[in-house]
Scaffold this active site. Sequence first.
Site, PDB file in Angstrom:
ATOM      1  N   HIS A  37       0.759  -1.069  -0.527  1.00 64.43           N
ATOM      2  CA  HIS A  37       0.163  -0.078  -0.286  1.00 64.43           C
ATOM      3  C   HIS A  37       1.254   1.196  -0.407  1.00 64.43           C
ATOM      4  CE1 HIS A  37      -2.911  -3.195   2.269  1.00 64.43           C
ATOM      5  NE2 HIS A  37      -3.388  -2.483   1.364  1.00 64.43           N
ATOM      6  N   GLN A 150      -0.584  -4.157  -9.149  1.00 61.86           N
ATOM      7  CA  GLN A 150      -0.618  -5.256  -9.749  1.00 61.86           C
ATOM      8  C   GLN A 150      -1.105  -5.879  -9.247  1.00 61.86           C
ATOM      9  OE1 GLN A 150       2.881  -5.819 -12.253  1.00 61.86           O
ATOM     10  NE2 GLN A 150       2.084  -8.139 -12.634  1.00 61.86           N
ATOM     11  N   SER A 187       0.477  -8.572   1.743  1.00 63.94           N
ATOM     12  CA  SER A 187      -1.380  -8.757   1.446  1.00 63.94           C
ATOM     13  C   SER A 187      -1.971  -8.939   2.878  1.00 63.94           C
ATOM     14  CB  SER A 187      -1.928  -9.866  -0.020  1.00 63.94           C
ATOM     15  OG  SER A 187      -3.641  -9.687   1.092  1.00 63.94           O
TER      16      SER A 187
HETATM   17  P1  AMP Z   1      -6.805  -3.773  -1.146  1.00 66.21           P
HETATM   18  O1  AMP Z   1      -6.416  -3.277   0.798  1.00 66.21           O
HETATM   19  O2  AMP Z   1      -5.747  -5.563  -0.426  1.00 66.21           O
HETATM   20  O3  AMP Z   1      -7.406  -3.402  -1.352  1.00 66.21           O
HETATM   21  O4  AMP Z   1      -5.465  -3.320  -1.347  1.00 66.21           O
HETATM   22  C1  AMP Z   1      -5.697  -1.608  -1.825  1.00 66.21           C
HETATM   23  C2  AMP Z   1      -4.875  -1.562  -3.490  1.00 66.21           C
HETATM   24  O5  AMP Z   1      -3.194  -2.023  -2.886  1.00 66.21           O
HETATM   25  C3  AMP Z   1      -4.792  -2.182  -4.579  1.00 66.21           C
HETATM   26  O6  AMP Z   1      -5.156  -1.263  -5.355  1.00 66.21           O
HETATM   27  C4  AMP Z   1      -3.655  -3.569  -4.573  1.00 66.21           C
HETATM   28  O7  AMP Z   1      -3.876  -3.642  -5.841  1.00 66.21           O
HETATM   29  C5  AMP Z   1      -3.004  -2.486  -3.353  1.00 66.21           C
HETATM   30  N1  AMP Z   1      -1.894  -3.812  -2.869  1.00 66.21           N
HETATM   31  C6  AMP Z   1      -2.003  -4.851  -2.490  1.00 66.21           C
HETATM   32  N2  AMP Z   1      -1.155  -5.075  -2.151  1.00 66.21           N
HETATM   33  C7  AMP Z   1      -0.683  -4.964  -2.849  1.00 66.21           C
HETATM   34  C8  AMP Z   1       1.354  -5.620  -3.555  1.00 66.21           C
HETATM   35  N3  AMP Z   1       1.669  -6.192  -2.008  1.00 66.21           N
HETATM   36  N4  AMP Z   1       1.867  -4.955  -4.005  1.00 66.21           N
HETATM   37  C9  AMP Z   1       1.729  -3.649  -4.833  1.00 66.21           C
HETATM   38  N5  AMP Z   1       0.817  -3.122  -4.687  1.00 66.21           N
HETATM   39  C10 AMP Z   1      -0.580  -3.767  -4.135  1.00 66.21           C
END
Ligand code: AMP
Length: 281
Positions: A37, A150, A187
């Site tokens: 993030h 991505q 994640s």
């Molecule tokens: P989320 O909180 O899981 O909904 O993710 C929020 C944003 O962070 C989304 O655009 C995801 O694709 C991005 N994101 C999540 N995990 C990663 C990661 N390991 N590397 C880069 N971006 C990420």
Amino acid sequence: MILFKKKAELTAHLKQLRSKNQKIGFAPTMGALHEGHLSLISASKKQNQVTVASIFVNPAQFNDPKDFEKYPVTLEKDIPFLLNAECDILFLPTVEEIYPDGIQERKQYDLGYLEHILEGKFRPGHFQGVCMVMDRLLSIVQPNELFMGQKDYQQCMVVKRLISLMSVPIQLFTCPTLRETDGLAMSSRNLRLSADERKKATAISKTLLFLKDNIREGDLTSVINDSKSILDANDFKTDYIAIADAGNLSLLSTWDGRQKIVALIAAFQNEVRLIDNMLLN
Ligand code: AMP
């Protein structure tokens, strides 16, 4: 950093900044923040005068209510994390603030085949829910630039489609996936893995690397089947291992050796569903 819980107050504040020609970058999240993030915030800060992050666990995108209930919430860590990253604005709305009329009444977004393959197939309604929240968030923040990961490859394509359906001048930047040192894609859901599951979870990135090393032009069935044995050996229950055109995500059973391709995986380590992907060439 300024924290807004009310969309009207955020909108008024951003309107002022916009009138001073400040360029606005936006990184939407569901919290339980990690370095992945942070990379979106950093990318936004490089290109924009103002960076907005949001934390909102969107009930409309969870097809499994148990998954929603168990989604990690770590606000007490997230806020200092964003302060440290020098994020300018945090939008932290309640569910009522985003969905004053509830989530039952749904506008349908025409996402074409993207809605019915991979994540769309295994999580029915998921991408309609993603569009529902992104439509609202983008209309509130009205960013010049949007930063997404991505890691959620198909989601980036869906949001690109949404931006075109909304006819708004927002530029989407897809940022590379950040990984732990053993290869596991960062994640929020990793927090739910036990120590044993966490060890086995590295099998996903190993499977993607196996595909990258072993892919040959022609029929893809056997390399995909061989790669699945890595997941099987690590007690994964696999939703899909797929190879697709990297540009439009059409699924491939043969490869001409030239087309740009991406491998995508979704699999369960017990209760925890993990996804990952890798560009293969
Ligand atoms: P989320 O909180 O899981 O909904 O993710 C929020 C944003 O962070 C989304 O655009 C995801 O694709 C991005 N994101 C999540 N995990 C990663 C990661 N390991 N590397 C880069 N971006 C990420």
